[in-house]
Design an enzyme around this catalytic site. Structure first.
Site, short mmCIF file in Angstrom:
data_model
loop_
_atom_site.label_atom_id
_atom_site.label_comp_id
_atom_site.label_asym_id
_atom_site.label_seq_id
_atom_site.Cartn_x
_atom_site.Cartn_y
_atom_site.Cartn_z
N ARG A 42 39.92 -17.82 70.48
CA ARG A 42 40.41 -17.20 71.71
C ARG A 42 40.35 -15.69 71.56
O ARG A 42 41.00 -15.14 70.66
CB ARG A 42 41.87 -17.60 71.99
N GLU A 101 41.90 -13.33 72.71
CA GLU A 101 43.08 -12.73 73.33
C GLU A 101 43.26 -11.35 72.72
O GLU A 101 43.24 -11.21 71.51
CB GLU A 101 44.35 -13.54 73.05
N ARG A 141 52.91 -15.15 68.60
CA ARG A 141 52.61 -16.59 68.73
C ARG A 141 51.15 -16.88 69.09
O ARG A 141 50.81 -18.00 69.46
CB ARG A 141 53.56 -17.26 69.71
N HIS A 142 50.31 -15.86 69.02
CA HIS A 142 48.89 -16.06 69.29
C HIS A 142 48.04 -15.63 68.10
O HIS A 142 48.30 -14.60 67.48
CB HIS A 142 48.43 -15.24 70.50
N GLU A 167 55.73 -23.10 74.44
CA GLU A 167 54.67 -24.07 74.74
C GLU A 167 53.91 -24.42 73.47
O GLU A 167 53.47 -23.55 72.75
CB GLU A 167 53.70 -23.45 75.76
N SER A 206 49.06 -28.21 76.04
CA SER A 206 48.66 -28.42 77.43
C SER A 206 47.93 -29.74 77.48
O SER A 206 47.16 -30.05 76.57
CB SER A 206 47.68 -27.35 77.89
N ARG A 249 51.03 -23.14 65.91
CA ARG A 249 52.16 -22.94 66.84
C ARG A 249 53.26 -23.98 66.58
O ARG A 249 54.44 -23.65 66.52
CB ARG A 249 51.63 -23.04 68.27
P1 ATP Z 1 49.69 -19.70 75.82
O1 ATP Z 1 50.26 -19.81 77.22
O2 ATP Z 1 50.70 -19.96 74.74
O3 ATP Z 1 48.87 -18.48 75.59
P2 ATP Z 1 47.52 -21.34 76.69
O4 ATP Z 1 48.12 -21.88 77.93
O5 ATP Z 1 46.47 -20.30 76.75
O6 ATP Z 1 48.68 -20.91 75.68
P3 ATP Z 1 46.10 -23.74 76.07
O7 ATP Z 1 44.75 -23.30 76.37
O8 ATP Z 1 46.77 -24.62 77.04
O9 ATP Z 1 47.02 -22.51 75.79
O10 ATP Z 1 46.12 -24.34 74.61
C1 ATP Z 1 46.87 -25.46 74.19
C2 ATP Z 1 47.76 -25.13 73.01
O11 ATP Z 1 47.04 -24.39 72.02
C3 ATP Z 1 48.93 -24.23 73.34
O12 ATP Z 1 50.00 -24.97 73.84
C4 ATP Z 1 49.25 -23.64 71.98
O13 ATP Z 1 49.95 -24.58 71.16
C5 ATP Z 1 47.91 -23.45 71.38
N1 ATP Z 1 47.40 -22.10 71.57
C6 ATP Z 1 46.79 -21.59 72.68
N2 ATP Z 1 46.39 -20.33 72.49
C7 ATP Z 1 46.71 -20.03 71.22
C8 ATP Z 1 46.54 -18.88 70.41
N3 ATP Z 1 45.92 -17.81 70.86
N4 ATP Z 1 47.00 -18.92 69.13
C9 ATP Z 1 47.59 -20.03 68.65
N5 ATP Z 1 47.80 -21.14 69.36
C10 ATP Z 1 47.37 -21.16 70.63
#
Ligand code: ATP
Length: 431
Positions: free
Chosen positions: A208, A210, A216-217, A354, A357, A405
Site C-alpha cells: 500500500r 500510503e 497502524r499502517h 479495524e 474488511s 494489525r
Molecule cells: P484502514 O482504514 O485501516 O487504512 P483499509 O480500509 O484501507 O484500512 P482494507 O483495504 O480494507 O483496509 O484492508 C483490510 C485490512 O488490512 C485492514 O482491516 C487492516 O487490518 C489491514 N490493513 C490495511 N491497510 C493496512 C496498512 N497500510 N498497514 C497494515 N495493515 C493494513
C-alpha cells in the site's frame, strides 16, 4: 563424518550426569571469586554454565555465539534445577560491544534504534515472543481453514491493476510496461473460487503506497485472505471469520502460553460477535459522543469510541460494522437487496481498531460490468478479471485481515512496526 549431537537447553533435565554439547548466545557472564558463571541462551531457554578458573580467563562479549561442552548436574540454585560444569568452551562468533543492553527485563532504547539493530533487538525475550506468537497465529489460522476445506493459494504480487482501481498502489517498470505491486489478492482469490476450489485462503504480503506514517499502517503488510464460494449470504462469511478467529486464538493459547505470560496478555473470549450497521454506529457516535463521521465510514476516533461502547455494553473486544454504502466500497461488492444504496459488506473492529474488511461479491458478469461503470471505471482495463466470470462463478464472499494489525491489537503493542520483523514505512526500507 562423525559429529556430536547438540542438546537443546529445554532438554537438559533429561541428560543430568552426562556430558553434553550446548550451543547458544552468551546472555550474561559474571565472576564470583575463582568461578565464572555464564548464562547461555538458545531458542528454547537459558541455562547456567559454571566455568573453571582457566576458561574464566577468556574475555567474551555478551551475545557472542559459543559451543560449550560439559557435564550437566542437578542444583537447587537455578530455576530449572540444572547447571553445566564446563569442560570446554569455544567461541564460534564474537559479538561487538552492544549498542544497547538487551538482557534486561525491559530494553531501554527507542523503537527506531531497536529497528535499526533488529537482529539484536529480536533476541530480547519480550520482542522475540511477539514473533513466536505471530508464527503460531498464522499456523492456527491455516490449520483451521485447511480443516474446513479451504485450499491455500499463492497469487502474483506483480499485477497490471490495483484491486481497488488505482489508489495507493506502487507502480514500477516491468520491462517496457508499467506494473503494480498487488494491493490485495482480491481478484485472484475470487478467480480461484471460480476455478473450482470453492474455498481458498492466502497468507502473503500486500503493498500500500500510503503516504502517512501512522502507528497502524505499513507500506508492506501480511494479509490473511479468505474467500468462500456457494454462500447464501454475507452472514456466512462473518460466521466463518468468527470461527477462524476463535480457533486461532485458542491455538495460540495452547502453543504459546510461555510467550503470552512474558507479554502479559490473555487471549480474547469470542462468543457471539455483536453487529451494528454503519448507520447505527454513526448515529451512536453523533448522539452519545458528539462526533461526526466521514461520509460512509468511521474514522480512527469513531472506531475507538465504538470499541469502548461495545466492550462496556457486551463485554466483547470485537464488533462487526455492516452495510457500508456503495460509494465507499469497491466495485466488486454486492449491493444489498433491500436497499441497493448499501452493500452486503462489513468491517471487523478489535479493541476499537479495524482489523478486517469483508463482504459478499458480485458474481454475475453483467452486474459486475455495470458496477465498474457506475464507479467510473473502464471494464476493459479489468478485462482478465471480468472475463473469468463468463464461465460462471458461484455466489461468494470473503475477507482480509491485516496480520500485523491484529497482532498489534492482540498484544497491546503501541505501534504496528513492533509486529513486523522488518517493517516497511515511508522512511524505512532497511534493514
Ligand atoms: P484502514 O482504514 O485501516 O487504512 P483499509 O480500509 O484501507 O484500512 P482494507 O483495504 O480494507 O483496509 O484492508 C483490510 C485490512 O488490512 C485492514 O482491516 C487492516 O487490518 C489491514 N490493513 C490495511 N491497510 C493496512 C496498512 N497500510 N498497514 C497494515 N495493515 C493494513
Amino acid at each position: 563424518m562423525e559429529f556430536s549431537k547438540r542438546v537443546l537447553i529445554s532438554e537438559c533435565e533429561q541428560h543430568i550426569g552426562k556430558e553434553v554439547i550446548l550451543k547458544g548466545w552468551v546472555k550474561k557472564i559474571r565472576q564470583l571469586g575463582k568461578v565464572g558463571f555464564l548464562l547461555l541462551r538458545d531458542r528454547t531457554g537459558t541455562v547456567q554454565c559454571v566455568l573453571e578458573q582457566e576458561q574464566n580467563q577468556l574475555k567474551i562479549e555478551t551475545e557472542s555465539v559459543v559451543r560449550v561442552t560439559g557435564v550437566l548436574v542437578k542444583t537447587d540454585k537455578t530455576a530449572n534445577g540444572v547447571e553445566l560444569q564446563v569442560n570446554e568452551l569455544i567461541v564460534l562468533a564474537e559479538a561487538d560491544p552492544l549498542p544497547f543492553e538487551i538482557n534486561k527485563k525491559k530494553v531501554n532504547a527507542g523503537l527506531d534504534h531497536l529497528l535499526n539493530h533488529r537482529v539484536l533487538s529480536l533476541r530480547h525475550e519480550q520482542i522475540n515472543a511477539i514473533f513466536t506468537v505471530q508464527s503460531m497465529f498464522v499456523k492456527g489460522f491455516a490449520e483451521f481453514l485447511t480443516k474446513e476445506g479451504f485450499t491455500r493459494i499463492f497469487t502474483p504480487k506483480i499485477v497490471s491493476q490495483g484491486a481497488e482501481g488505482g489508489a495507493n498502489v506502487f507502480t514500477f517498470n516491468y520491462f517496457d510496461k508499467n506494473a503494480y505491486l498487488a494491493q490485495s489478492p482480491q481478484f485472484y482469490k475470487q478467480m480461484m473460487v471460480g476455478a473450482g476450489f470453492e474455498r481458498v485462503f492466502e497468507i502473503a504480503p500486500v503493498y500500500r503506497a500510503e503516504e502517512h506514517n501512522s502507528s497502524r499502517h505499513l507500506n508492506e503488510y501480511t494479509s490473511l485472505d479468505v474467500e468462500m464460494g456457494f454462500i447464501e449470504n454475507v452472514e456466512e462469511v462473518m460466521e466463518m471469520e468468527k470461527q477462524v478467529l476463535q480457533y486461532t486464538f485458542d491455538y495460540v493459547k495452547e502453543h504459546c502460553q510461555k510467550q503470552l505470560d512474558i507479554l502479559k496478555v490473555e487471549i480474547p473470549v469470542i462468543n457471539d460477535i455483536p453487529q451494528m450497521t454503519l448507520a447505527e454506529a454513526q448515529q451512536l457516535l453523533k448522539k452519545k459522543y458528539q462526533k461526526d463521521s466521514p461520509e460512509g465510514d468511521l474514522n480512527t476516533e469513531g472506531e475507538k469510541c465504538i470499541g469502548n461502547y461495545i466492550k462496556e455494553k457486551y463485554g466483547s473486544d470485537f464488533v462487526f460494522i455492516t452495510n457500508y454504502p456503495r460509494t465507499t466500497r469497491p466495485m466488486y461488492t454486492m449491493p444489498n437487496k433491500e436497499n441497493p444504496v448499501l452493500t452486503d459488506s462489513f468491517d471487523l473492529l478489535y479493541k476499537g481498531s479495524e482489523i478486517t474488511s469483508g463482504g459478499q461479491r458480485i458474481h454475475r458478469q453483467a452486474e459486475l460490468i455495470a458496477s465498474f461503470k457506475e464507479k467510473g471505471l473502464n471494464p476493459d482495463e479489468f478485462k482478465a478479471y471480468i472475463d473469468s466470470f463468463a464461465y460462471a462463478i458461484p455466489p461468494h464472499g470473503g475477507f482480509g485481515i491485516g496480520l500485523e494489525r491484529i497482532i498489534m491489537k492482540f498484544l497491546n503493542l503501541g505501534n504496528i512496526r513492533e509486529a513486523s520483523a522488518f517493517p516497511r514505512d515511508c522512511d524505512r526500507i532497511i534493514p
